[in-house]
Design a protein around this motif. Structure first.
Motif, PDB file in Angstrom:
ATOM      1  N   THR A 141       0.628  -1.079  -0.089  1.00  0.00           N
ATOM      2  CA  THR A 141       0.019   0.012   0.113  1.00  0.00           C
ATOM      3  C   THR A 141       0.852   1.417  -0.226  1.00  0.00           C
ATOM      4  O   THR A 141       1.580   1.500   0.949  1.00  0.00           O
ATOM      5  N   SER A 142       0.688   2.240  -1.127  1.00  0.00           N
ATOM      6  CA  SER A 142       1.443   3.309  -1.148  1.00  0.00           C
ATOM      7  C   SER A 142       0.328   4.582  -0.458  1.00  0.00           C
ATOM      8  O   SER A 142      -0.554   4.787  -1.062  1.00  0.00           O
ATOM      9  N   VAL A 143       0.949   4.947   0.510  1.00  0.00           N
ATOM     10  CA  VAL A 143       0.129   6.153   1.352  1.00  0.00           C
ATOM     11  C   VAL A 143       0.494   7.410   0.976  1.00  0.00           C
ATOM     12  O   VAL A 143       1.716   7.692   1.126  1.00  0.00           O
ATOM     13  N   HIS A 144      -0.345   8.567   0.668  1.00  0.00           N
ATOM     14  CA  HIS A 144      -0.255   9.660   0.322  1.00  0.00           C
ATOM     15  C   HIS A 144      -0.990  10.519   1.080  1.00  0.00           C
ATOM     16  O   HIS A 144      -2.191  11.103   0.621  1.00  0.00           O
ATOM     17  N   PRO A 145      -0.572  10.972   2.462  1.00  0.00           N
ATOM     18  CA  PRO A 145      -1.441  11.851   3.150  1.00  0.00           C
ATOM     19  C   PRO A 145      -1.334  13.186   2.709  1.00  0.00           C
ATOM     20  O   PRO A 145      -0.200  13.838   2.271  1.00  0.00           O
ATOM     21  N   GLY A 146      -2.357  14.061   3.002  1.00  0.00           N
ATOM     22  CA  GLY A 146      -2.156  15.587   2.762  1.00  0.00           C
ATOM     23  C   GLY A 146      -1.836  15.958   4.110  1.00  0.00           C
ATOM     24  O   GLY A 146      -0.815  15.346   4.968  1.00  0.00           O
ATOM     25  N   GLY A 147      -2.152  17.324   4.616  1.00  0.00           N
ATOM     26  CA  GLY A 147      -1.777  17.968   6.010  1.00  0.00           C
ATOM     27  C   GLY A 147      -2.404  16.968   7.044  1.00  0.00           C
ATOM     28  O   GLY A 147      -3.833  17.325   7.129  1.00  0.00           O
ATOM     29  N   ILE A 148      -1.515  16.349   7.894  1.00  0.00           N
ATOM     30  CA  ILE A 148      -2.144  15.747   9.096  1.00  0.00           C
ATOM     31  C   ILE A 148      -1.349  16.309  10.199  1.00  0.00           C
ATOM     32  O   ILE A 148       0.023  16.582  10.605  1.00  0.00           O
ATOM     33  N   LYS A 149      -2.216  16.597  11.347  1.00  0.00           N
ATOM     34  CA  LYS A 149      -1.842  17.389  12.636  1.00  0.00           C
ATOM     35  C   LYS A 149      -0.953  16.455  13.424  1.00  0.00           C
ATOM     36  O   LYS A 149      -1.478  15.824  14.213  1.00  0.00           O
ATOM     37  N   THR A 150       0.391  16.899  13.191  1.00  0.00           N
ATOM     38  CA  THR A 150       1.399  16.016  13.997  1.00  0.00           C
ATOM     39  C   THR A 150       2.588  16.816  14.297  1.00  0.00           C
ATOM     40  O   THR A 150       2.537  18.139  14.062  1.00  0.00           O
ATOM     41  N   ASN A 151       3.582  16.238  14.861  1.00  0.00           N
ATOM     42  CA  ASN A 151       4.835  17.237  15.087  1.00  0.00           C
ATOM     43  C   ASN A 151       5.800  17.391  13.971  1.00  0.00           C
ATOM     44  O   ASN A 151       6.837  17.737  14.213  1.00  0.00           O
ATOM     45  N   ILE A 152       5.444  16.707  12.857  1.00  0.00           N
ATOM     46  CA  ILE A 152       6.277  16.717  11.707  1.00  0.00           C
ATOM     47  C   ILE A 152       6.951  18.406  11.703  1.00  0.00           C
ATOM     48  O   ILE A 152       8.230  17.938  11.249  1.00  0.00           O
ATOM     49  N   GLY A 160      -7.046  12.318   3.353  1.00  0.00           N
ATOM     50  CA  GLY A 160      -7.524  13.631   3.573  1.00  0.00           C
ATOM     51  C   GLY A 160      -8.039  14.277   2.429  1.00  0.00           C
ATOM     52  O   GLY A 160      -7.684  13.827   1.302  1.00  0.00           O
ATOM     53  N   THR A 161      -9.113  15.204   2.603  1.00  0.00           N
ATOM     54  CA  THR A 161      -9.829  15.866   1.421  1.00  0.00           C
ATOM     55  C   THR A 161      -8.658  16.641   0.699  1.00  0.00           C
ATOM     56  O   THR A 161      -8.659  16.628  -0.521  1.00  0.00           O
ATOM     57  N   ASP A 162      -7.836  17.354   1.314  1.00  0.00           N
ATOM     58  CA  ASP A 162      -6.893  18.224   0.499  1.00  0.00           C
ATOM     59  C   ASP A 162      -5.914  17.262  -0.447  1.00  0.00           C
ATOM     60  O   ASP A 162      -5.629  17.656  -1.361  1.00  0.00           O
ATOM     61  N   ALA A 163      -5.766  15.912   0.000  1.00  0.00           N
ATOM     62  CA  ALA A 163      -4.922  14.926  -0.645  1.00  0.00           C
ATOM     63  C   ALA A 163      -5.692  14.518  -2.313  1.00  0.00           C
ATOM     64  O   ALA A 163      -5.083  14.671  -3.161  1.00  0.00           O
ATOM     65  N   HIS A 164      -6.891  14.626  -1.897  1.00  0.00           N
ATOM     66  CA  HIS A 164      -7.884  14.224  -3.154  1.00  0.00           C
ATOM     67  C   HIS A 164      -7.899  15.387  -3.918  1.00  0.00           C
ATOM     68  O   HIS A 164      -7.686  14.954  -5.266  1.00  0.00           O
ATOM     69  N   ILE A 165      -7.949  16.613  -3.433  1.00  0.00           N
ATOM     70  CA  ILE A 165      -7.918  17.886  -4.402  1.00  0.00           C
ATOM     71  C   ILE A 165      -6.592  17.919  -4.948  1.00  0.00           C
ATOM     72  O   ILE A 165      -6.668  18.290  -6.245  1.00  0.00           O
ATOM     73  N   LEU A 166      -5.541  18.131  -4.328  1.00  0.00           N
ATOM     74  CA  LEU A 166      -4.386  17.946  -4.885  1.00  0.00           C
ATOM     75  C   LEU A 166      -4.228  17.088  -5.964  1.00  0.00           C
ATOM     76  O   LEU A 166      -3.571  17.328  -7.088  1.00  0.00           O
ATOM     77  N   ASP A 167      -4.671  15.819  -5.824  1.00  0.00           N
ATOM     78  CA  ASP A 167      -4.137  14.646  -6.793  1.00  0.00           C
ATOM     79  C   ASP A 167      -5.165  15.054  -8.198  1.00  0.00           C
ATOM     80  O   ASP A 167      -4.571  15.026  -9.141  1.00  0.00           O
ATOM     81  N   ILE A 168      -6.564  15.822  -8.021  1.00  0.00           N
ATOM     82  CA  ILE A 168      -6.827  15.815  -9.176  1.00  0.00           C
ATOM     83  C   ILE A 168      -6.423  16.971  -9.948  1.00  0.00           C
ATOM     84  O   ILE A 168      -6.327  17.160 -11.082  1.00  0.00           O
ATOM     85  N   LEU A 169      -6.129  18.302  -9.086  1.00  0.00           N
ATOM     86  CA  LEU A 169      -5.856  19.290  -9.877  1.00  0.00           C
ATOM     87  C   LEU A 169      -4.175  19.041 -10.654  1.00  0.00           C
ATOM     88  O   LEU A 169      -3.933  19.602 -11.532  1.00  0.00           O
ATOM     89  N   THR A 170      -3.660  18.071  -9.927  1.00  0.00           N
ATOM     90  CA  THR A 170      -2.202  17.627 -10.258  1.00  0.00           C
ATOM     91  C   THR A 170      -2.469  16.811 -11.720  1.00  0.00           C
ATOM     92  O   THR A 170      -1.759  17.172 -12.486  1.00  0.00           O
ATOM     93  N   ARG A 171      -3.354  16.189 -11.682  1.00  0.00           N
ATOM     94  CA  ARG A 171      -3.680  15.512 -13.112  1.00  0.00           C
ATOM     95  C   ARG A 171      -4.213  16.561 -14.120  1.00  0.00           C
ATOM     96  O   ARG A 171      -3.696  16.265 -15.238  1.00  0.00           O
ATOM     97  N   LEU A 172      -5.026  17.509 -13.636  1.00  0.00           N
ATOM     98  CA  LEU A 172      -5.453  18.406 -14.654  1.00  0.00           C
ATOM     99  C   LEU A 172      -4.644  19.430 -15.347  1.00  0.00           C
ATOM    100  O   LEU A 172      -4.775  19.752 -16.435  1.00  0.00           O
ATOM    101  N   PHE A 173      -3.737  19.855 -14.200  1.00  0.00           N
ATOM    102  CA  PHE A 173      -3.153  20.997 -14.790  1.00  0.00           C
ATOM    103  C   PHE A 173      -1.592  20.757 -14.360  1.00  0.00           C
ATOM    104  O   PHE A 173      -1.025  21.369 -13.292  1.00  0.00           O
TER     105      PHE A 173
END
Ligand SMILES: NC(=O)c1ccc[n+]([C@@H]2O[C@H](COP(=O)([O-])OP(=O)(O)OC[C@H]3O[C@@H](n4cnc5c(N)ncnc54)[C@H](O)[C@@H]3O)[C@@H](O)[C@H]2O)c1
Length: 286
Positions: free
Chosen positions: A180-191, A243-256
């Motif tokens: 499983t290749s995991v691609h999180p958007g912004g997650i509230k952690t100490n990163i 995360g929703t932001d990850a889904h949005i980034l995925d779509i925008l990256t494919r489109l443009f």
């Protein structure tokens, strides 16, 4: 993998954030845990939060050290009698333009984020091969398909993790090991707090402001991220956006593909100065 009950899970970066949340939820699902981190105190704190019924081992492991990772895999297999799932989750980031960053700082991120995942994958594969079903979860990021400026080593390393995952999926097709290749958007952690703040391209930015901004932008909790990842394992997902932001980034990256990247670069570097071209030096370094 249909059920997680009594599965042995080896998990890196278990002292904080997504790793800790995964440890707690996997324990609830009946897994036995082999937890690793460089932060021994944080690891102890995670262990103290787990129910006493869970079979847990904790290991001080620097994932960028190949020998330590291979030794850990051997120790885990011995202590737990085998391994079913490995989750290569430990990670770090930095703030600096590519032109200004020195190689030590670049490699610090790359060695943990990419080589840590590669070592964790290869060291555990022989043990996963011995089980009826094995699973490798490698945490990439949205930065594995879309870069953010000032985050160069992380962008490169997370792209490399994605490439590793896709190669493994091709090569292990039809075998007992799922990836499983995991691609999180912004997650509230100490990163952001744990990252090396070297030199921001924005003269008004400092470590505290960058961490506060990250907390504001990161929209998904570590708990929610862990739940999505665990469901991904249970459904043998090959690619998982978190995360929703990850889904949005995925779509925008494919489109443009380039246009969106240019726009984000412009917006994120508003008020920033161009890189200086002076290689950053840390105290004592020439
Ligand atoms: N937080 C986010 O927005 C986000 C987004 C995308 C991907 N990710 C990825 O998720 C993973 C978990 O990060 P997090 O957000 O929970 O951050 P975190 O800082 O809360 O946790 C990271 C953990 O990794 C450990 N670690 C660091 N260097 C290590 C090393 N050399 N060896 C062993 N352990 C080490 C740290 O001690 C810490 O416990 C990372 O791979 C990160 O890149 C996070």
């Amino acid at each position: 993998m249909k059920s997680l009950a009594n599965k042995v899970v080896a998990l890196t970066g278990a002292a904080s954030g997504i790793g800790r949340a995964l440890a707690l939820q996997l324990a609830d699902r009946g897994c036995h845990l082999a937890l690793a981190d460089v932060d021994a105190k944080g690891l102890q704190d995670t262990q103290a939060m787990l129910p006493k019924t869970v079979n847990v081992t904790t290991h001080s492991v620097d994932v960028s050290n190949k020998d330590q990772v291979y030794q850990w895999a051997e120790d885990v297999a011995k202590a737990h009698g085998g391994v079913d799932i490995v989750i290569n989750n430990a990670g770090v980031a930095s703030h600096c333009a590519i032109e200004d960053i020195n190689y030590d700082d670049f490699n610090w991120v790359f060695d943990i984020v990419f080589y840590g995942v590669l070592y964790g994958t290869k060291a555990f594969m022989p043990y996963l091969r011995q089980r009826p079903e094995g699973h490798i979860v490698n945490i990439s990021s949205v930065n594995g398909f879309f870069p953010f400026p000032g985050n160069g080593p992380y962008n490169c390393a997370k792209h490399a993790v994605k490439a590793l995952n896709q190669t493994l999926i091709q090569e292990l097709r039809g075998s007992n090991i799922h990836i499983t290749s995991v691609h999180p958007g912004g997650i509230k952690t100490n990163i952001a707090r744990n990252s090396r703040f070297i030199k921001s391209m924005d003269p008004n930015m400092n470590r505290e402001k960058a961490a506060a901004l990250f907390d504001k932008i990161a929209s998904t909790s570590a708990d929610k991220a862990a739940t999505i990842i665990i469901n991904g394992i249970l459904h043998d997902k090959q690619r998982l956006l978190v995360g929703t932001d990850a889904h949005i980034l995925d779509i925008l990256t494919r489109l443009f593909p380039q246009g969106f990247s240019n726009l984000v670069g412009r917006v994120m570097l508003r008020g920033a100065k161009p890189a200086t071209g002076k290689l950053n030096t840390r105290a004592g370094e020439v």
